[in-house]
Motif scaffolding. Sequence first.
Motif, PDB file in Angstrom:
ATOM      1  N   ILE A  94      18.045  16.853  -4.859  1.00  0.00           N
ATOM      2  CA  ILE A  94      18.185  16.014  -3.680  1.00  0.00           C
ATOM      3  C   ILE A  94      17.587  16.741  -2.479  1.00  0.00           C
ATOM      4  N   GLY A  95      16.891  15.985  -1.640  1.00  0.00           N
ATOM      5  CA  GLY A  95      16.284  16.570  -0.453  1.00  0.00           C
ATOM      6  C   GLY A  95      16.186  15.550   0.657  1.00  0.00           C
ATOM      7  N   LYS A 117      22.235  12.558   3.100  1.00  0.00           N
ATOM      8  CA  LYS A 117      22.199  13.481   1.951  1.00  0.00           C
ATOM      9  C   LYS A 117      23.550  14.166   1.800  1.00  0.00           C
ATOM     10  N   ASP A 118      24.111  14.602   2.930  1.00  0.00           N
ATOM     11  CA  ASP A 118      25.394  15.301   2.899  1.00  0.00           C
ATOM     12  C   ASP A 118      26.556  14.377   2.528  1.00  0.00           C
ATOM     13  N   GLU A 119      26.357  13.060   2.622  1.00  0.00           N
ATOM     14  CA  GLU A 119      27.349  12.095   2.141  1.00  0.00           C
ATOM     15  C   GLU A 119      27.161  11.828   0.644  1.00  0.00           C
ATOM     16  N   ILE A 120      25.911  11.770   0.218  1.00  0.00           N
ATOM     17  CA  ILE A 120      25.590  11.448  -1.171  1.00  0.00           C
ATOM     18  C   ILE A 120      25.910  12.618  -2.110  1.00  0.00           C
ATOM     19  N   ALA A 121      25.661  13.846  -1.670  1.00  0.00           N
ATOM     20  CA  ALA A 121      25.850  15.017  -2.542  1.00  0.00           C
ATOM     21  C   ALA A 121      27.262  15.106  -3.118  1.00  0.00           C
ATOM     22  N   PRO A 122      28.322  15.072  -2.305  1.00  0.00           N
ATOM     23  CA  PRO A 122      29.661  15.164  -2.903  1.00  0.00           C
ATOM     24  C   PRO A 122      30.007  13.948  -3.769  1.00  0.00           C
ATOM     25  N   PHE A 123      29.437  12.798  -3.433  1.00  0.00           N
ATOM     26  CA  PHE A 123      29.637  11.608  -4.249  1.00  0.00           C
ATOM     27  C   PHE A 123      29.068  11.827  -5.647  1.00  0.00           C
ATOM     28  N   LEU A 124      27.851  12.362  -5.723  1.00  0.00           N
ATOM     29  CA  LEU A 124      27.241  12.650  -7.024  1.00  0.00           C
ATOM     30  C   LEU A 124      28.057  13.675  -7.812  1.00  0.00           C
ATOM     31  N   LEU A 125      28.526  14.698  -7.120  1.00  0.00           N
ATOM     32  CA  LEU A 125      29.364  15.700  -7.780  1.00  0.00           C
ATOM     33  C   LEU A 125      30.641  15.067  -8.321  1.00  0.00           C
ATOM     34  N   SER A 126      31.231  14.132  -7.569  1.00  0.00           N
ATOM     35  CA  SER A 126      32.462  13.461  -8.010  1.00  0.00           C
ATOM     36  C   SER A 126      32.228  12.608  -9.253  1.00  0.00           C
ATOM     37  N   LEU A 127      30.983  12.192  -9.467  1.00  0.00           N
ATOM     38  CA  LEU A 127      30.634  11.419 -10.661  1.00  0.00           C
ATOM     39  C   LEU A 127      30.303  12.325 -11.846  1.00  0.00           C
ATOM     40  N   GLY A 128      30.353  13.648 -11.620  1.00  0.00           N
ATOM     41  CA  GLY A 128      30.131  14.599 -12.693  1.00  0.00           C
ATOM     42  C   GLY A 128      28.709  15.092 -12.847  1.00  0.00           C
ATOM     43  N   GLU A 185      25.272  17.344 -11.759  1.00  0.00           N
ATOM     44  CA  GLU A 185      24.927  18.653 -11.220  1.00  0.00           C
ATOM     45  C   GLU A 185      23.817  18.452 -10.197  1.00  0.00           C
ATOM     46  N   LEU A 186      23.889  19.159  -9.071  1.00  0.00           N
ATOM     47  CA  LEU A 186      22.911  18.980  -7.998  1.00  0.00           C
ATOM     48  C   LEU A 186      22.142  20.245  -7.693  1.00  0.00           C
ATOM     49  N   VAL A 187      20.879  20.030  -7.343  1.00  0.00           N
ATOM     50  CA  VAL A 187      20.044  21.067  -6.760  1.00  0.00           C
ATOM     51  C   VAL A 187      19.634  20.525  -5.396  1.00  0.00           C
ATOM     52  N   ASP A 188      20.164  21.106  -4.342  1.00  0.00           N
ATOM     53  CA  ASP A 188      19.908  20.654  -2.967  1.00  0.00           C
ATOM     54  C   ASP A 188      18.794  21.515  -2.379  1.00  0.00           C
ATOM     55  N   VAL A 189      17.657  20.902  -2.078  1.00  0.00           N
ATOM     56  CA  VAL A 189      16.527  21.644  -1.523  1.00  0.00           C
ATOM     57  C   VAL A 189      16.504  21.608   0.004  1.00  0.00           C
ATOM     58  N   GLY A 247      15.380  12.750  -9.118  1.00  0.00           N
ATOM     59  CA  GLY A 247      15.418  13.238  -7.750  1.00  0.00           C
ATOM     60  C   GLY A 247      15.792  12.137  -6.777  1.00  0.00           C
ATOM     61  N   ILE A 248      16.391  12.540  -5.673  1.00  0.00           N
ATOM     62  CA  ILE A 248      16.749  11.622  -4.592  1.00  0.00           C
ATOM     63  C   ILE A 248      16.210  12.208  -3.298  1.00  0.00           C
ATOM     64  N   LEU A 249      15.513  11.378  -2.521  1.00  0.00           N
ATOM     65  CA  LEU A 249      14.911  11.790  -1.254  1.00  0.00           C
ATOM     66  C   LEU A 249      15.374  10.867  -0.138  1.00  0.00           C
ATOM     67  N   ILE A 250      15.670  11.461   1.016  1.00  0.00           N
ATOM     68  CA  ILE A 250      16.160  10.670   2.146  1.00  0.00           C
ATOM     69  C   ILE A 250      15.485  11.130   3.429  1.00  0.00           C
ATOM     70  N   CYS A 251      14.945  10.175   4.157  1.00  0.00           N
ATOM     71  CA  CYS A 251      14.444  10.425   5.514  1.00  0.00           C
ATOM     72  C   CYS A 251      14.943   9.278   6.393  1.00  0.00           C
TER      73      CYS A 251
END
Length: 149
Positions: A5-6, A15-26, A28-32, A61-65
Motif C-alpha cells: 500500500i502506498g 491509507k492510514d484508515e485502510i491499513a488497519p482495516f486490512l490487518l483486521s481482515l487478516g 499482511e501489509l507492506v506500507d511504502v 497493491g493499493i494506491l491512494i492520492c
Amino acid sequence: MKIAIGADHAGYRLKDEIAPFLLSLGHELVDVGCSCGDSVDYPDYAVPVCDKVVSGEVERGILICGTGIGMSIAANKTAGIRCALVHDMFSAKATREHNNTNVLAMGERVIGPGLAQEIVKIWIETPFSEGERHKNRIHKVMAIEAHQS
C-alpha cells in the motif's frame, strides 16, 4: 494475502484508515509510505508498490492520492500491472471479475473511509471470473504492453 500500500501527501490519511482495516481482515501489509502531508510526488510511491506486485513479493497493491488519477496513470506504466481507479462498489467487483486487476487506486478527496473500506473488501474478495472472453481481452492488453517494450 500480502498487499503493498502506498499514498502521496493527498492520500496518506485514507491509507492510514485502510491499513488497519486490512490487518483486521487478516492480510499482511507492506506500507511504502508516505505518512505526512508534506508535498511529495505520487510516482515515487506508485513505482515501489507496482514493483512489489510484479516481482511477486506481494499479491496485490493499493494506491491512494487525492483523486486516484495520478496513481493509476503511474501504475499502469509498469509492465504487468493492471490498475483500476475505483470509487464505487460495482466497479470494484467488475474490475476483479473482468479485468483481473492487481492494483487498486482510489482518491482520498473523492471518497471517505467507509466507502473506501467497502471497495477494498470487495476488491480483495472478488475472484477473477476466468471467463474466456475476459482472458482474451487481458491477453490483448498484455500484447499491447509487449509491443511497447
